[in-house]
Scaffold this active site. Structure first.
Site: not given
Length: 538
Positions: A303, A310
């Protein structure tokens, strides 16, 4: 400072000053001449000669023979002396007057042993002090220094020296610095290993280029087989030349022609491009940057909610930061179907550098691609138009050299424009290039950058005008009067764009390069491109 203050253009891109000169008096001519001198004052073109391998050998032998006659020495001693003085005959003669022959030979490492006179050949066997075998004199060879060894040991020593890349082979005796006689080396290698003898001859010829400040191999790929020699050479001549094969290159660093970019900057750009250019192009097309750490991310499948290493979540469609809650079709609390004008955001140094590189990289390659198209596609079309114009009945129109000159000027200025972006990339970034503050009362760095970019913009605009004129105008099909007008327009554009190129070079030389902590210099501007080397046959 806008250079439009000095040049004014009508709707067709013609220089109004030229129209005034055509209709004005002699005073206008003098003013125009002074203005052109201020715009671009190119130095007198240097003289170059292009040599094929056979011609190069003849040129080398001429220099050797001259030095052998002056110093009364053998050829291998003359070669060592010339290599020491980088094949600069003028410098060698100057040192001869000041230092004398003995000191010059000593500094060059040339050991000249006085001849012992002719001796009656002995028929007794002689012991070689390398292999400790006994040989008849015909199997022994001696050098100028008097040291003698068997031919087999000499030959093996010569082959090993060639494998080590030595162009000057010194005597085998311990601590003896005498240079081996080239004739003896050739004779012994030729008997046992003709391929090694040929390699030795190539080494000697190569030294005429590698150790000569006035000669450089053409860097064409595949190699055209030519070397270019400068008629009068300084210690490190700074100039650009065009080989008869069509390749232009810098005579100092032997890289492709790169002015107005200094050699050091161009070397860094080439190294940077080889390592990053293809990666940057691919990333620009296929990746998007994380909005937190700005690292590039590629979407494989799934999707539109992306999660960076991070920990930041963001939308693949718009790149905006989002939360983690989502479905296959939407992201909770996020909508990007409407365009919103965002304010400028502060970015970290890493992203700023990437954006700067992308900016200059795109413009450098865009103008490079345009130059390639103008050479490969527009070039033949211009040549065809020139041939048709030469068939015209009018003598004024029949001379179509202006069209060829306009196309050559277009290519030269386009290349200058492309490389000016490389210079700007390094010059105006304190992290890439260290600069010193301008002197008090002089232009600031920002003002100097504006001045440079104004000239660059003028060059860019007029290059595009000239390109459009040459691309879209079918000169031979025009009525005679329109041909004359188009001719004047093309000549005005050439004069204008070359004048702005000269001003841009002057700005770099006078306002920008003096601020660099690391001293750098560039080739003076050459309207029409680098000097052409004249082909010399053997």
């Amino acid at each position: 400072m806008d250079s439009d203050d000095e040049f004014h253009y009508d709707d067709d891109g013609c220089c109004d000053d030229d129209d005034e000169v055509m209709e004005g008096d002699d005073d206008d001519d003098e003013c125009q001449a002074e203005e052109e001198d201020d715009c671009a004052s190119p130095e007198r073109p240097l003289e170059f000669s292009a040599f094929q391998k056979e011609s190069l050998s003849v040129a080398q032998q001429q220099d050797l023979s001259m030095v052998m006659g002056i110093f009364n020495i053998k050829q291998h001693h003359a070669r060592a002396l010339l290599i020491h003085y980088r094949w600069n005959i003028d410098r060698l003669n100057d040192h001869l007057d000041r230092k004398g022959q003995d000191r010059m030979l000593m500094e060059a490492g040339v050991v000249v042993v006085p001849s012992a006179g002719s001796k009656r050949p002995s028929r007794k066997k002689v012991t070689c002090m390398v292999c400790f075998e006994d040989f008849y004199p015909r199997a022994i060879s001696a050098m100028d220094c008097g040291h003698s060894f068997c031919n087999d040991c000499w030959t093996g020593y010569f082959v090993a020296a060639l494998d080590s890349g030595n162009k000057q082979i010194r005597c085998m005796e311990v601590k003896c610095r005498a240079i081996c006689d080239e004739d003896v080396v050739q004779r012994l290698l030729g008997r046992r290993d003709p391929a090694a003898a040929e390699r030795f001859r190539d080494f000697l010829l190569q030294s005429y280029v590698d150790d000569n400040s006035a000669v450089k191999w053409c860097p064409s790929v595949p190699h055209c087989g030519r070397a270019i020699r400068l008629a009068k050479a300084d210690a490190e001549p700074l100039c650009e030349v065009e080989c008869p094969c069509g390749v232009s290159f810098c005579f100092r660093c032997a890289a492709t022609a790169h002015s107005p970019c200094p050699c050091a900057m161009w070397e860094r750009w080439e190294a940077k491009g080889q390592g990053e250019a293809e990666n940057v192009k691919w990333l620009l097309v296929n990746a998007k940057n994380c909005p937190k750490c700005f690292k590039p991310i590629v979407k494989i499948d799934g999707c539109n909610l992306m999660t960076c290493k991070c920990g930041q979540h963001f939308c693949w469609l718009c790149g905006g930061a989002t939360g983690v809650a989502h479905t296959w079709t939407s992201i909770s609390g996020h909508s990007c179907n409407r365009f919103e004008q965002e304010e400028k955001k502060k970015v970290d140094d890493a992203k700023r550098q990437l954006l700067r590189y992308e900016h200059y990289y795109k413009r450098f390659h865009s103008h490079g691609d345009s130059c390639k198209a103008e050479r490969e596609k527009l070039g033949p079309a211009v040549a065809e138009r020139v041939s048709k114009l030469e068939e015209h009945t009018s003598s004024l129109i029949k001379d179509a050299s202006w069209l060829s000159n306009a196309h050559r000027s277009l290519l030269g200025c386009r290349q200058v424009l492309a490389r000016s972006y490389v210079f700007a990339y390094y010059m105006f970034d304190g992290e890439e290039t260290r600069t010193r503050p301008p002197e008090r009362g002089s232009l600031s760095m920002a003002q100097r950058q504006d001045l440079f970019e104004d000239y660059q913009e003028q060059v860019e605009g007029n290059v595009e005008k000239l390109s459009k004129l040459l691309s879209e105008t079918d000169f031979p099909t025009l009525p005679d009067e329109e041909i004359k007008q188009a001719r004047q327009q093309a000549m005005n554009l050439v004069k204008t764009v070359e004048a702005h190129c000269g001003k841009m070079y002057g700005c770099i030389q006078d306002e920008l390069l003096p601020l660099l902590v690391e001293p750098m210099s560039i080739v003076s501007y050459q309207p029409g491109g680098p000097s052409k080397a004249n082909e010399l046959l053997a």
